[in-house]
Design a protein around this motif. Sequence first.
Motif, mmCIF file in Angstrom:
data_model
loop_
_atom_site.group_PDB
_atom_site.id
_atom_site.type_symbol
_atom_site.label_atom_id
_atom_site.label_comp_id
_atom_site.label_asym_id
_atom_site.label_seq_id
_atom_site.Cartn_x
_atom_site.Cartn_y
_atom_site.Cartn_z
ATOM 1 N N ARG A 136 -32.117 -16.307 -24.155
ATOM 2 C CA ARG A 136 -33.498 -16.202 -24.639
ATOM 3 C C ARG A 136 -33.589 -15.444 -25.969
ATOM 4 N N SER A 137 -34.590 -15.832 -26.737
ATOM 5 C CA SER A 137 -34.877 -15.144 -27.993
ATOM 6 C C SER A 137 -36.377 -15.198 -28.231
ATOM 7 N N GLU A 138 -36.904 -14.175 -28.860
ATOM 8 C CA GLU A 138 -38.338 -14.124 -29.093
ATOM 9 C C GLU A 138 -38.818 -15.237 -30.031
ATOM 10 N N LEU A 139 -37.952 -15.667 -30.951
ATOM 11 C CA LEU A 139 -38.394 -16.586 -31.999
ATOM 12 C C LEU A 139 -37.600 -17.895 -32.018
ATOM 13 N N SER A 140 -37.129 -18.330 -30.865
ATOM 14 C CA SER A 140 -36.504 -19.653 -30.768
ATOM 15 C C SER A 140 -36.647 -20.158 -29.342
ATOM 16 N N TYR A 141 -36.522 -21.480 -29.173
ATOM 17 C CA TYR A 141 -36.695 -22.100 -27.859
ATOM 18 C C TYR A 141 -35.324 -22.434 -27.282
ATOM 19 N N ASN A 142 -34.870 -21.607 -26.322
ATOM 20 C CA ASN A 142 -33.560 -21.809 -25.710
ATOM 21 C C ASN A 142 -33.635 -21.971 -24.199
ATOM 22 N N GLU A 143 -34.824 -22.282 -23.669
ATOM 23 C CA GLU A 143 -34.965 -22.378 -22.216
ATOM 24 C C GLU A 143 -34.044 -23.414 -21.569
ATOM 25 N N PRO A 144 -33.758 -24.548 -22.227
ATOM 26 C CA PRO A 144 -32.794 -25.477 -21.614
ATOM 27 C C PRO A 144 -31.429 -24.825 -21.357
ATOM 28 N N MET A 145 -30.988 -23.955 -22.258
ATOM 29 C CA MET A 145 -29.714 -23.269 -22.064
ATOM 30 C C MET A 145 -29.818 -22.248 -20.928
ATOM 31 N N VAL A 146 -30.983 -21.589 -20.833
ATOM 32 C CA VAL A 146 -31.208 -20.643 -19.739
ATOM 33 C C VAL A 146 -31.095 -21.352 -18.392
ATOM 34 N N GLU A 147 -31.685 -22.535 -18.282
ATOM 35 C CA GLU A 147 -31.774 -23.244 -17.010
ATOM 36 C C GLU A 147 -30.510 -24.019 -16.666
ATOM 37 N N TYR A 148 -29.861 -24.626 -17.670
ATOM 38 C CA TYR A 148 -28.849 -25.633 -17.360
ATOM 39 C C TYR A 148 -27.432 -25.334 -17.842
ATOM 40 N N TYR A 149 -27.270 -24.425 -18.803
ATOM 41 C CA TYR A 149 -25.937 -24.262 -19.407
ATOM 42 C C TYR A 149 -24.872 -23.915 -18.368
ATOM 43 N N PHE A 150 -25.165 -23.027 -17.454
ATOM 44 C CA PHE A 150 -24.150 -22.573 -16.506
ATOM 45 C C PHE A 150 -23.871 -23.602 -15.403
ATOM 46 N N ARG A 151 -24.886 -24.386 -15.009
ATOM 47 C CA ARG A 151 -24.743 -25.232 -13.813
ATOM 48 C C ARG A 151 -24.651 -26.733 -14.084
ATOM 49 N N HIS A 152 -25.130 -27.216 -15.198
ATOM 50 C CA HIS A 152 -25.123 -28.655 -15.437
ATOM 51 C C HIS A 152 -23.678 -29.145 -15.663
ATOM 52 N N PRO A 153 -23.281 -30.277 -15.019
ATOM 53 C CA PRO A 153 -21.896 -30.758 -15.178
ATOM 54 C C PRO A 153 -21.547 -31.134 -16.610
ATOM 55 N N GLY A 154 -22.553 -31.381 -17.436
ATOM 56 C CA GLY A 154 -22.275 -31.660 -18.843
ATOM 57 C C GLY A 154 -21.652 -30.472 -19.557
ATOM 58 N N PHE A 155 -21.839 -29.269 -18.981
ATOM 59 C CA PHE A 155 -21.267 -28.044 -19.553
ATOM 60 C C PHE A 155 -20.129 -27.486 -18.691
ATOM 61 N N ASN A 156 -19.537 -28.306 -17.819
ATOM 62 C CA ASN A 156 -18.492 -27.817 -16.901
ATOM 63 C C ASN A 156 -17.393 -27.046 -17.613
ATOM 64 N N TYR A 157 -16.872 -27.628 -18.680
ATOM 65 C CA TYR A 157 -15.710 -27.036 -19.341
ATOM 66 C C TYR A 157 -16.070 -26.344 -20.649
ATOM 67 N N TYR A 158 -17.295 -25.872 -20.714
ATOM 68 C CA TYR A 158 -17.717 -25.000 -21.805
ATOM 69 C C TYR A 158 -17.511 -23.549 -21.352
ATOM 70 N N PRO A 159 -17.253 -22.628 -22.262
ATOM 71 C CA PRO A 159 -16.957 -21.241 -21.851
ATOM 72 C C PRO A 159 -18.137 -20.578 -21.162
ATOM 73 N N VAL A 160 -17.864 -19.862 -20.081
ATOM 74 C CA VAL A 160 -18.907 -19.120 -19.398
ATOM 75 C C VAL A 160 -19.331 -17.944 -20.282
ATOM 76 N N VAL A 161 -20.632 -17.700 -20.350
ATOM 77 C CA VAL A 161 -21.170 -16.566 -21.115
ATOM 78 C C VAL A 161 -22.136 -15.810 -20.210
ATOM 79 N N GLY A 162 -22.676 -14.715 -20.711
ATOM 80 C CA GLY A 162 -23.571 -13.906 -19.891
ATOM 81 C C GLY A 162 -22.829 -13.095 -18.855
ATOM 82 N N VAL A 163 -21.516 -12.926 -19.039
ATOM 83 C CA VAL A 163 -20.680 -12.192 -18.094
ATOM 84 C C VAL A 163 -20.320 -10.836 -18.701
ATOM 85 N N SER A 164 -20.571 -9.775 -17.982
ATOM 86 C CA SER A 164 -20.255 -8.427 -18.464
ATOM 87 C C SER A 164 -18.759 -8.145 -18.313
ATOM 88 N N TRP A 165 -18.316 -7.053 -18.897
ATOM 89 C CA TRP A 165 -16.914 -6.642 -18.776
ATOM 90 C C TRP A 165 -16.569 -6.370 -17.314
#
Length: 514
Positions: A136-165
């Motif tokens: 998310r960002s205050e000045l851009s529309y990224n909701e599709p990435m919020v909802e689908y990036y981690f779980r959609h099979p189209g992104f299966n082999y894309y790097p996982v993000v949002g993971v802490s150390w």
Amino acid sequence: MKVKNLVILLSCAVLMSSCGLFKKKSSKSDMTGWNYNDKNSGGYQVAKAKDQATGPGLVFVQGGTFTMGQTDEDVMSEWNNIPRRVSVPSFYIDRTEVANVHYREYLYWLNKTFDPSDPINQPIIDGAMPDTLVWRSELSYNEPMVEYYFRHPGFNYYPVVGVSWKQATDFCLWRSDRVNEGILIEKGYVNKQSLMGQQGSNNFTTKSYLLDLYQTAPGKTATSKKNELKTPQGQPRTKVTMEDGFLMPDYRLPFEAEWEYAAYGLIDQNPRPTKKEGKRGEELQSNKQIYPWSTNVNGLRDTRHGSWQGQFMANFKRGSGDNAGVAGGLNDRAFYTAEVTSFMPNGFGLYNMAGNVSEWVQDVYRPMSSLDFDDMPAPFRGNKFSKIYKNADGEAEINDTTGRVRMVDVTDAESKNRRNYQRGNVINFMDGDSISQANYGYGQTTLVSDKSRVYKGGSWNDRAYWLSPGTRRFLEEDQALSTLGFRCAMDRMGSPEGNGRKVGQQFPTKRQKR
């Protein structure tokens, strides 16, 4: 005549057997002369020397010396990566960044093992979930990435993000246990049906298995007469130990020095020696490259058909407002992240050591780390020594919630008489103590604290400067970013040159005059 010959052969066989010519040889101790693996000679079991297997997803990186730190112009003027020559022992590292599908496999196992409907397990499940709100960002529309990036099979082999150390570290521990459990099942020392009975704290971890805190049914190999593992009495042994050479060391996050060394792919820096020079050769340290994919200092990689100049070798932001180029001519062909096997691998065959996502490393951040840490072996800041907890009966225990073996910190009182270290927690070593003249007030007067961890490599939203492996940044260990992922590493046991190689220089044995 044939019967007569057969009788003679059988007689010879019996004679040679009685003389011990057919007796199976046992290895013998050079110190005591007693036989190993012989129930009639004490029964001491010694596994045959074997090379370390390469774990799933890993690539062997032969260690060596290199100049750690930024050698390009320090445009950020931070001076936190002053060049310094160090040595890195051989190790293993993931060929690619950990992808969404890999991390979802981890979450699947957690949900299967720790019932989410039980409130006591909810913190375990919630604590492992990646933070998808990092998009998310205050000045851009990224909701599709919020909802689908981690779980959609189209992104299966894309790097996982949002993971802490912390989450990345827990993933490494989980991966270690699953790999070792798989080895024991595949070799027939653990019954495959044991997978079905793991619930809550009753789950396999490598340490709990080795300490007999996790009981499981033996597999077919373990109870077979063909089992190569024996008890001192010569009976098949159902329990595997670390000394048997089957189990692997733990997966972990790479150290900063390891990551940077692997990113440069210095195997490409070894010239082909002439006959006069012999077979050893030296690294071309004087021609320090800037980016991971290059074989020369200007950053180009040539083919037989000419230079690849102009081709994008990494996923990064070329300039303000330009993350991918123009329609019909996209430069890196990725607006955000790309698949983990995209772009040019480096000399070690590692993908995306520059661009795509930045990556967590193990180290605690300090601006002057390059001046503080040892030059060998494995330069690293972040040691906090621990040991297995022992109860009043002197026995180890498992955590009632997770099933992991309970560990406790090594105290300063236990360490004060040591020669090589005097404290259990040495994250702050040389920060204003008796052997240094520095006192930075970390966590009080600056943004740096003992929870600040280093991350390396540029991302899809970074300019070219951050693509150089020598650059470094930091973030709190419990925070995450949409530009930050990770890959795992593993220690190397045995020859530093790889499997099948000897250690040290070999010389013939000289006969002494009697």
